[in-house]
Design an enzyme around this catalytic site. Sequence first.
Site, short mmCIF file in Angstrom:
data_model
loop_
_atom_site.label_atom_id
_atom_site.label_comp_id
_atom_site.label_asym_id
_atom_site.label_seq_id
_atom_site.Cartn_x
_atom_site.Cartn_y
_atom_site.Cartn_z
CG ASP A 5 -2.07 0.89 1.25
OD1 ASP A 5 -2.04 1.87 0.35
OD2 ASP A 5 -3.10 0.96 2.00
CG ASP A 6 -0.19 4.89 -0.07
OD1 ASP A 6 -0.97 4.81 -0.88
OD2 ASP A 6 -0.38 5.85 0.90
CB CYS B 130 -5.78 3.36 -1.52
SG CYS B 130 -4.31 3.79 -0.84
CG ASP C 121 -2.40 1.00 -3.28
OD1 ASP C 121 -1.14 1.20 -3.06
OD2 ASP C 121 -2.99 1.03 -2.39
CG ASN C 122 -1.26 4.89 -4.32
OD1 ASN C 122 -2.37 4.19 -3.78
ND2 ASN C 122 -0.49 5.32 -3.44
#
Length: 500
Positions: A40-41, A74, A311-312
Amino acid sequence: MASKLLRTAARGLFWLLVGWAGATGGAWGKPPNIVFILADDLDSAAAATMSQVKTLINDQGMTFSQHYVNISLCCPSRVSMLRGQFGHNTGIMHNTAPEGGFQGTYSKGLEQSTIATWLQAAGYRTALLGKYLNGYPDGAPSSTYIPPGWSEWYVPNGGDPYGEFDYAMNENGSTVPYGHAEADYLTDVLASKASEFVRRSVAQYPDRPFFAFVSTYAPHFPATPAPRHAGAFPDIRAPRPPSFNEPDVSDKPSWLRTAPLLTEAEIAEIDTRYRKRRQSLLAVDELVKGLVDTLQATGQLNDTYVVFTSDNGLHQGQHRLMAGKSTAFEEDIVVPLSIRGPGVPAGQRAEALTVNVDFAPTMADIAGATAPDWVDGRSLMPFLRGQVPAQWRRAVLIAHDEVTGPLRDMPGIYEPPDPFDLSPMIWKRDYAGLRTADGHTYVEYENDEFELYNNAVDPWQLRNRYATAPAKLTTRMASWLAALRNASGEALRQAELRAP
């Protein structure tokens, strides 16, 4: 019925002919397993520091060096992964309802057709472990709601999962509380449950392939490290590329031109957050090793595709910006992607433009399942077989939908805001744009401002060239973006190949 039997027989014959099932010890006609690990991130620079990911996935498989997300946020990114559609086609543009979050996804019925339902229909045992969609299960019929397509479900549904402790988890329809003991650290719990799912699948369902979607909350803020890693990297600082605290932003759009230089206190905060992110990634790296070790111990490693991605991305001081995402800068839209598995050339790099919408059709291809016609993405299987497709996209559509007001600090199942999210600058950045294979980033804002970067000669995006670029180039970019921004399916894929 007859056509379904024919399709099943064809799938079995395909796997038999390519030799993956028989050569790797799996059951004849059984498609490969899939383990999809989603951080995540996680920006590409931080991912490059993960030693287990490098040794066990990158070096043993293929790294996609130009992998992008359509919307660097997200929930929109995760829905695009699950459905293989760009944000303008899912309608999920935000992390909260009505145009985003779990509530928006559930209310639009998007969960009825995802990679989970496709693979489950193809005979796979499926499991989602970890973060699902922002705000889950708020808006569901119950706190123990499980979307269609998942055989097993281990997803936090209360407490503070972003903080890694003191959360509750929906475990196959029952809410289980976790506290603040070291054994409750969420990344470790997910690692254990993912390995248990693999072992259970192999022992109890030897004739069925499995799909594990393992989604950590790390290194998302607050990026709480495992207690054993809390002292790591005591002197580390965030990277200082040429764009860090950029001296001159006079060429940037108005939302950024007004940004003051970062203060010493703000830079110190960026460094602190960077250190915690790196610390929290140590447990994610261990999760990767634990899963690969489990696949090896159960005899499944050679018959399993292992995917690692995010996700990013995340900017951290570049262009005078406090840490956050959702801009069109490379730090936010480029994310890591590496895949190992049967027949994947080891230690190779693919330079073609790939996007998060490609995951769903790729996994459907692996499973021998048929993706719906409305899917926007492309299967990555030609690359994984060592081939270069005759035709491939030459532009990636990127976007961000305007935030209409300040975000509230909503702890718990809702994503904690990044420092950048709390800035008034975020309200004025509704854009659509392109990242092209020839190295350009082109952005159109709703207030009729523009950005154009030539990343081949200006990788840190220090000079916005829109005002001085040849009209032929800007007209080409505008026409190409217009052809893509409302397209879908095959029409979108054709539009990606060349400018109108």
